[in-house]
Scaffold this motif. Structure first.
Motif, PDB file in Angstrom:
ATOM      1  N   PHE A  23      56.424  -9.974 -70.375  1.00 21.26           N
ATOM      2  CA  PHE A  23      55.090  -9.408 -70.607  1.00 21.26           C
ATOM      3  C   PHE A  23      55.158  -7.884 -70.642  1.00 21.26           C
ATOM      4  N   TRP A  24      55.908  -7.335 -69.718  1.00 18.94           N
ATOM      5  CA  TRP A  24      56.052  -5.878 -69.658  1.00 18.94           C
ATOM      6  C   TRP A  24      56.693  -5.353 -70.953  1.00 18.94           C
ATOM      7  N   LEU A  25      57.759  -6.017 -71.419  1.00 20.23           N
ATOM      8  CA  LEU A  25      58.423  -5.602 -72.650  1.00 20.23           C
ATOM      9  C   LEU A  25      57.470  -5.656 -73.845  1.00 20.23           C
ATOM     10  N   TYR A  31      58.423  -7.391 -80.423  1.00 18.90           N
ATOM     11  CA  TYR A  31      59.822  -7.789 -80.493  1.00 18.90           C
ATOM     12  C   TYR A  31      59.935  -9.074 -81.290  1.00 18.90           C
ATOM     13  N   THR A  32      61.099  -9.275 -81.899  1.00 20.48           N
ATOM     14  CA  THR A  32      61.386 -10.566 -82.505  1.00 20.48           C
ATOM     15  C   THR A  32      61.797 -11.516 -81.387  1.00 20.48           C
ATOM     16  N   ILE A  57      60.449 -18.395 -73.285  1.00 22.52           N
ATOM     17  CA  ILE A  57      60.173 -18.194 -74.713  1.00 22.52           C
ATOM     18  C   ILE A  57      59.082 -19.160 -75.169  1.00 22.52           C
ATOM     19  N   GLU A  58      59.178 -20.394 -74.721  1.00 20.33           N
ATOM     20  CA  GLU A  58      58.166 -21.397 -75.075  1.00 20.33           C
ATOM     21  C   GLU A  58      56.777 -20.959 -74.610  1.00 20.33           C
ATOM     22  N   LEU A  63      51.322 -18.562 -75.837  1.00 18.44           N
ATOM     23  CA  LEU A  63      50.337 -17.501 -75.671  1.00 18.44           C
ATOM     24  C   LEU A  63      50.231 -16.597 -76.910  1.00 18.44           C
ATOM     25  N   ASN A  64      51.055 -16.901 -77.919  1.00 15.94           N
ATOM     26  CA  ASN A  64      51.075 -16.147 -79.169  1.00 15.94           C
ATOM     27  C   ASN A  64      51.537 -14.696 -78.964  1.00 15.94           C
ATOM     28  N   TYR A  65      52.416 -14.476 -78.008  1.00 20.16           N
ATOM     29  CA  TYR A  65      52.976 -13.150 -77.787  1.00 20.16           C
ATOM     30  C   TYR A  65      54.216 -12.912 -78.632  1.00 20.16           C
TER      31      TYR A  65
END
Length: 163
Positions: A23-25, A31-32, A57-58, A63-65
């Motif tokens: 989340f922080w990144l 990012y890809t 990752i899932e 969350l569509n991030y």
């Protein structure tokens, strides 16, 4: 004498820590998926955590991030507007980030970027440098060199030179 707080911080599991790090990144920039996996793997190894990155990752996808399609669209827009680059160079940069060529080609067409217009905008910014070359042959060579170095296709370069 001041009283000391004897509050013990709750233990947080590695999954939550890794998710928080992700989340922080992502809060700092896009990012890809491959870039996030690389960063999370490095963090996991550094901290010695035993957690599956696939679960993180899932969750990020839920969350569509993380969305490589959105990333590519934004990347194309930023690379053609702010610091103009050609289709070839943008495609190469995205390949280094783990984006398949087919996805890039599809989204390039969908975004509808005119490589000729991007090249014109780039040359407009370099106008003063181009005007220094008084010899038309040298000016033509300089234009070819500048556009080629920015990843523009030969078709685009020759189309610009014929204008």
């Amino acid at each position: 004498m001041p009283k000391k707080n004897n509050i013990i911080a709750p233990q947080v599991d590695p999954y939550t820590k890794l998710l928080s790090y992700a989340f922080w990144l992502i809060g700092r920039r896009d990012y890809t998926e491959r870039d996030i996996v690389t960063k999370l793997t490095a963090k996991k190894k550094l901290k010695g955590w035993d957690v599956s990155i696939d679960h993180v990752i899932e969750r990020l996808k839920e969350l569509n991030y993380i969305d490589d399609r959105r990333f590519v669209e934004r990347y194309i827009e930023s690379r053609t507007l702010g610091n103009p680059r050609g289709r070839y160079l943008i495609g190469r940069e995205l390949a280094f980030k783990g984006i398949p060529r087919a996805l890039f080609d599809e989204l390039w067409e969908r975004v509808g970027v005119s490589e000729i217009n991007v090249a014109r905008a780039f040359l407009e910014r370099k106008k003063s440098a181009l005007l220094r070359a008084t010899d038309p042959k040298k000016r033509r060579q300089k234009i070819m060199s500048l556009l080629n170095g920015r990843g523009f296709s030969p078709d685009t370069i020759y189309a610009i030179l014929d204008l």
